[in-house]
Scaffold this motif. Structure first.
Motif, mmCIF file in Angstrom:
data_model
loop_
_atom_site.group_PDB
_atom_site.id
_atom_site.type_symbol
_atom_site.label_atom_id
_atom_site.label_comp_id
_atom_site.label_asym_id
_atom_site.label_seq_id
_atom_site.Cartn_x
_atom_site.Cartn_y
_atom_site.Cartn_z
ATOM 1 N N ASN A 9 0.825 -1.208 0.000
ATOM 2 C CA ASN A 9 0.000 0.000 0.000
ATOM 3 C C ASN A 9 0.864 1.266 0.000
ATOM 4 O O ASN A 9 0.566 2.251 0.675
ATOM 5 N N LEU A 10 1.953 1.219 -0.772
ATOM 6 C CA LEU A 10 2.866 2.356 -0.889
ATOM 7 C C LEU A 10 2.926 2.825 -2.331
ATOM 8 O O LEU A 10 2.686 2.052 -3.265
ATOM 9 N N MET A 11 3.303 4.082 -2.496
ATOM 10 C CA MET A 11 3.561 4.627 -3.824
ATOM 11 C C MET A 11 5.017 5.059 -3.903
ATOM 12 O O MET A 11 5.487 5.815 -3.042
ATOM 13 N N ILE A 12 5.727 4.549 -4.905
ATOM 14 C CA ILE A 12 7.086 5.004 -5.168
ATOM 15 C C ILE A 12 6.978 6.186 -6.121
ATOM 16 O O ILE A 12 6.698 6.021 -7.311
ATOM 17 N N ILE A 13 7.170 7.369 -5.592
ATOM 18 C CA ILE A 13 6.940 8.563 -6.400
ATOM 19 C C ILE A 13 8.216 9.119 -7.010
ATOM 20 O O ILE A 13 8.167 10.042 -7.833
ATOM 21 N N GLY A 14 9.361 8.571 -6.629
ATOM 22 C CA GLY A 14 10.603 9.061 -7.207
ATOM 23 C C GLY A 14 11.775 8.169 -6.869
ATOM 24 O O GLY A 14 11.744 7.426 -5.877
ATOM 25 N N ALA B 228 22.087 6.933 -7.993
ATOM 26 C CA ALA B 228 23.353 7.085 -7.275
ATOM 27 C C ALA B 228 24.191 8.220 -7.847
ATOM 28 O O ALA B 228 24.922 8.899 -7.115
ATOM 29 N N GLU B 229 24.103 8.457 -9.167
ATOM 30 C CA GLU B 229 24.899 9.534 -9.765
ATOM 31 C C GLU B 229 24.272 10.907 -9.569
ATOM 32 O O GLU B 229 24.871 11.922 -9.932
ATOM 33 N N GLY B 230 23.050 10.969 -9.008
ATOM 34 C CA GLY B 230 22.459 12.257 -8.678
ATOM 35 C C GLY B 230 21.208 12.620 -9.429
ATOM 36 O O GLY B 230 20.494 13.543 -9.028
ATOM 37 N N SER B 231 20.911 11.953 -10.542
ATOM 38 C CA SER B 231 19.705 12.289 -11.304
ATOM 39 C C SER B 231 18.447 11.817 -10.568
ATOM 40 O O SER B 231 18.494 10.875 -9.776
ATOM 41 N N MET B 232 17.343 12.480 -10.824
ATOM 42 C CA MET B 232 16.070 12.154 -10.185
ATOM 43 C C MET B 232 15.086 11.656 -11.233
ATOM 44 O O MET B 232 14.895 12.280 -12.271
ATOM 45 N N VAL B 233 14.433 10.529 -10.920
ATOM 46 C CA VAL B 233 13.401 9.973 -11.789
ATOM 47 C C VAL B 233 12.062 10.165 -11.076
ATOM 48 O O VAL B 233 11.824 9.568 -10.020
ATOM 49 N N PHE B 234 11.194 11.006 -11.635
ATOM 50 C CA PHE B 234 9.877 11.231 -11.052
ATOM 51 C C PHE B 234 8.874 10.243 -11.636
ATOM 52 O O PHE B 234 8.899 9.932 -12.824
ATOM 53 N N PRO C 3 8.457 6.913 -11.495
ATOM 54 C CA PRO C 3 9.157 5.896 -12.297
ATOM 55 C C PRO C 3 8.198 4.942 -12.996
ATOM 56 O O PRO C 3 7.122 4.612 -12.481
ATOM 57 N N ALA C 4 8.608 4.490 -14.170
ATOM 58 C CA ALA C 4 7.806 3.541 -14.954
ATOM 59 C C ALA C 4 7.885 2.154 -14.327
ATOM 60 O O ALA C 4 8.836 1.844 -13.596
ATOM 61 N N PRO C 5 6.898 1.309 -14.573
ATOM 62 C CA PRO C 5 6.903 -0.045 -13.990
ATOM 63 C C PRO C 5 8.148 -0.848 -14.332
ATOM 64 O O PRO C 5 8.552 -1.730 -13.563
ATOM 65 N N ASP C 6 8.783 -0.573 -15.479
ATOM 66 C CA ASP C 6 9.944 -1.357 -15.898
ATOM 67 C C ASP C 6 11.276 -0.744 -15.468
ATOM 68 O O ASP C 6 12.341 -1.301 -15.795
ATOM 69 N N ASP C 7 11.257 0.388 -14.774
ATOM 70 C CA ASP C 7 12.503 0.983 -14.278
ATOM 71 C C ASP C 7 13.117 0.072 -13.223
ATOM 72 O O ASP C 7 12.431 -0.394 -12.306
ATOM 73 N N LEU D 197 14.924 5.617 -2.797
ATOM 74 C CA LEU D 197 13.513 5.636 -3.155
ATOM 75 C C LEU D 197 12.789 6.687 -2.336
ATOM 76 O O LEU D 197 12.992 6.793 -1.124
ATOM 77 N N VAL D 198 11.939 7.455 -2.978
ATOM 78 C CA VAL D 198 11.047 8.382 -2.288
ATOM 79 C C VAL D 198 9.665 7.753 -2.315
ATOM 80 O O VAL D 198 9.044 7.631 -3.379
#
Length: 366
Positions: A311-316, A320-326, A328-332, A340-341
């Motif tokens: 019952n969690l949402m991974i929103i970002g 490790a290199e510093g980039s942020m993925v908002f 994220p797609a199911p296949d990331d 993980l945020v």
């Protein structure tokens, strides 16, 4: 300007509240001092009246007899006074010496106790600060600083408050915080606050010039320190970044954007407010780092089953290199040292973190 005036007024009210509450700490000792002074005053009146009544002397002579008796100066080797006067004088000397000694002892006690308690309190605080690791230093305990420390305490994040106003520092100490009296722009003050072992510094002074100078000073002392600085003017943001701030927060700009969002997108703005205010809904944002021992390494977002099982949402994802993925797609896929945020209830986050052996800086989790 209005914000500065409001903060100054709030600090003034806080100082007044502290002054009103402080006398209660010394009330028993002050009561004893007042009682000793009252006894000595009453004893003086009784003695002077007694000498005048027994000897028939003038008021000045009666006061003179009292002073030389209480001070144990004496009248000489022999006395020509009548027996009843001698007996009365003996009583005056005994009770006078006891009364004066008692009052003087209480006054000295109050001075010594205050100095000892202050010294011990400062030493205990310094000892605690010396043993802090990866803590935060909050410079400035005004409206913004109080809001910051309230949230840090809720998250069980160790921190030290630094302010140059003694009443403000006293208020922080009474709240059970680690607080130091000093000018945060001075290197010595920052070193005493444990800046070399600190993880983050939050700069929330009232003056933009002081914030820029403090940012520059802190960056020179600890190049890897994370610095979050406050700015009142938009033009100050660039200067703070140039001085070494990692993030700059402009309260006036943030407040204006939030108010504009409430006008143009009221429902979305209200939902965002609920997410950032834990008192309104039982949902929190958390950061979880993926160590090399975690079973999440190499898995995709879909494979974690975070929404279905926890019952969690991974929103970002902070790579490790510093980039942020908002969003994220199911296949990331997850990699070592990704952060993980996630958003969800604390208990659900706890279960997710424990199952996948994730690292978390929040003592509430794990």
């Amino acid at each position: 300007m209005d914000a500065g005036l409001k903060e100054s007024a709030e600090r003034s009210n806080l100082r007044s509240a502290v002054r009103k509450s402080r006398p209660q700490v010394r009330l028993p000792l002050l009561q004893r001092i007042r009682r000793g002074a009252t006894f000595l005053g009453a004893f003086f009146v009784v003695s002077v009246v007694g000498y005048r009544w027994l000897t028939g002397c003038t008021w000045l002579d009666a006061i003179y007899f009292f002073v030389i008796s209480v001070s144990t100066v004496g009248y000489g080797e022999t006395s020509s006074a009548r027996p009843e006067v001698q007996i009365f004088t003996i009583g005056v000397i005994v009770f006078g010496v006891v009364g004066v000694g008692y009052l003087v002892a209480l006054i000295i006690q109050s001075m010594i106790e205050g100095q000892i308690e202050h010294a011990l309190g400062v030493r205990r605080m310094e000892h605690k600060i010396e043993h802090l690791k990866r803590h935060a230093i909050v410079c400035g305990y005004g409206r913004l600083g109080q809001t910051i420390t309230k949230e840090l305490r809720r998250r069980n994040k160790a921190f030290v408050v630094v302010d140059k106003d003694p009443d403000i520092v006293a208020a922080a100490l009474e709240e059970g915080m680690l607080a130091m009296l000093g000018d945060a722009t001075e290197e010595e003050t920052l070193l005493q606050a444990g800046i070399r072992e600190a993880e983050t510094m939050v700069i929330a002074l009232q003056s933009d010039a002081d914030n820029v100078f403090l940012t520059l000073t802190a960056r020179n002392l600890v190049p890897k320190l994370r610095i979050i600085a406050r700015g009142e003017q938009v033009a100050t943001e660039k200067k703070l970044h140039q001085a070494g701030a990692d993030q700059v927060v402009l309260p006036a700009v943030i407040g204006g954007r939030r108010m504009a969002a409430l006008v143009t997108r009221p429902n979305a703005a209200e939902m965002l407010e609920n997410f950032t205010n834990h008192e309104k809904i039982d949902v929190d944002l958390e950061e979880l780092r993926i160590p090399d021992s975690s079973p999440l390494v190499g898995k995709t977002v879909r494979e974690t089953g975070s929404r279905q099982q926890h019952n969690l949402m991974i929103i970002g994802i902070r790579r490790a290199e510093g980039s942020m993925v908002f969003n994220p797609a199911p296949d990331d896929r997850f990699e070592v040292d990704d952060t993980l945020v996630v958003m969800g209830r604390v208990d659900d986050v706890h279960t997710f973190q424990r199952m996948h052996r994730l690292d978390c800086d929040n003592p509430h989790i794990g």
